[in-house]
Scaffold this active site. Structure first.
Site, PDB file in Angstrom:
ATOM      1  N   SER A  49      29.608  46.357  46.409  1.00 35.67           N
ATOM      2  CA  SER A  49      30.465  45.651  45.460  1.00 35.67           C
ATOM      3  C   SER A  49      31.705  45.049  46.097  1.00 35.67           C
ATOM      4  O   SER A  49      32.293  44.112  45.555  1.00 35.67           O
ATOM      5  CB  SER A  49      30.894  46.593  44.328  1.00 35.67           C
ATOM      6  OG  SER A  49      31.604  47.709  44.840  1.00 35.67           O
ATOM      7  N   ASP A 197      41.338  48.960  37.549  1.00 34.71           N
ATOM      8  CA  ASP A 197      40.528  50.167  37.724  1.00 34.71           C
ATOM      9  C   ASP A 197      40.978  50.975  38.936  1.00 34.71           C
ATOM     10  O   ASP A 197      40.513  52.092  39.146  1.00 34.71           O
ATOM     11  CB  ASP A 197      39.039  49.828  37.812  1.00 34.71           C
ATOM     12  CG  ASP A 197      38.678  48.930  38.992  1.00 34.71           C
ATOM     13  OD1 ASP A 197      39.536  48.704  39.876  1.00 34.71           O
ATOM     14  OD2 ASP A 197      37.533  48.448  39.034  1.00 34.71           O
ATOM     15  N   HIS A 200      38.734  48.229  43.021  1.00 33.14           N
ATOM     16  CA  HIS A 200      38.302  47.025  43.731  1.00 33.14           C
ATOM     17  C   HIS A 200      39.472  46.090  43.992  1.00 33.14           C
ATOM     18  O   HIS A 200      40.349  45.938  43.143  1.00 33.14           O
ATOM     19  CB  HIS A 200      37.228  46.292  42.922  1.00 33.14           C
ATOM     20  CG  HIS A 200      35.991  47.103  42.729  1.00 33.14           C
ATOM     21  ND1 HIS A 200      35.815  47.940  41.646  1.00 33.14           N
ATOM     22  CD2 HIS A 200      34.880  47.221  43.489  1.00 33.14           C
ATOM     23  CE1 HIS A 200      34.634  48.538  41.739  1.00 33.14           C
ATOM     24  NE2 HIS A 200      34.049  48.110  42.858  1.00 33.14           N
TER      25      HIS A 200
END
Length: 227
Positions: A49, A197, A200
């Protein structure tokens, strides 16, 4: 030296590395084979990711930023974003053949963090990373390979954490591939450089990742006589 960050923040960064993904005019993001009718030299980013650019527009993720910089320098490359969220080294081995339909001039390998989060055997992680390198070289001996080093928090124990960090320079030496010591240097654990979050990188975080990658990438481009 690698910046020290609060253990809790560092743990949060990696905890959901396996979440989500997104899709530059010079970048193709795909989990399927890519056709290259223009026959441009290919730079393939193969990862999870982080490579996929979770939570942001693809052109703002570091593969897209690489494509933008290459374009600004008049270097005509096709940059392929082969990032897939949740990817482990084992699933990377299984998925690799999809991306070897076309020969990459440069192959950037960014995998292993999800293995570390799951406590997968480090011998298995190292074996899989080496298998990916071997597969690329077996099919395309002239492809230049760049390995992105990763680190994990000590939630699996300090011995595991230290050993995880060591496998990347070991592979670099044993397989004679270039190494980015730590892909997320200066980004991991910094709330100003990560999404809400805490996991990332933001667009600004990806700009720093670009600078971590660029000196190593440009060495490989120079060996091809393009700079």
């Amino acid at each position: 030296m690698i910046k020290r960050v609060a253990c809790y923040s560092f743990l949060l960064f990696f905890f959901l590395l396996s979440c989500g993904q997104n899709n530059t005019k010079e970048t193709v993001q795909t989990s399927q084979p890519v056709e290259n009718p223009t026959q441009k030299p290919i730079i393939l980013f193969f990862g999870n990711s982080l490579t996929a650019g979770y939570g942001i527009e693809e052109e703002d993720a570091f593969p897209g930023l690489v494509a933008e910089r290459l374009d600004s320098l008049g270097l005509d490359y096709l940059v392929i974003n082969g990032g897939l969220s949740g990817e482990t080294t084992a699933s990377g081995v299984s998925r690799l053949d999809w991306f070897l339909e076309e020969e990459p001039e440069i192959f950037v390998l960014e995998l292993g963090a999800n293995d570390g989060l799951r406590g997968i055997s480090l011998e298995e992680t190292k074996k899989n990373l080496k298998a990916i390198i071997t597969s690329v070289r077996s099919k395309y001996p002239d492809t230049k390979i760049l390995l992105a080093g990763m680190q994990i928090p000590p939630n699996m124990g300090q011995e595991y954490t230290n050993r995880f960090r060591e496998i990347y320079p070991e592979i670099s030496q044993e397989e004679n591939v270039n190494l980015i010591p730590f892909l997320l240097e200066g980004v991991a654990g910094d709330p100003d450089l990560n999404l809400r979050d805490g996991i990332h990188p933001t667009e600004e975080g990806h700009k720093i990742v670009l600078e971590n990658i660029w000196p190593h990438l440009v060495q490989l481009i120079e060996t091809e006589g393009n700079i």
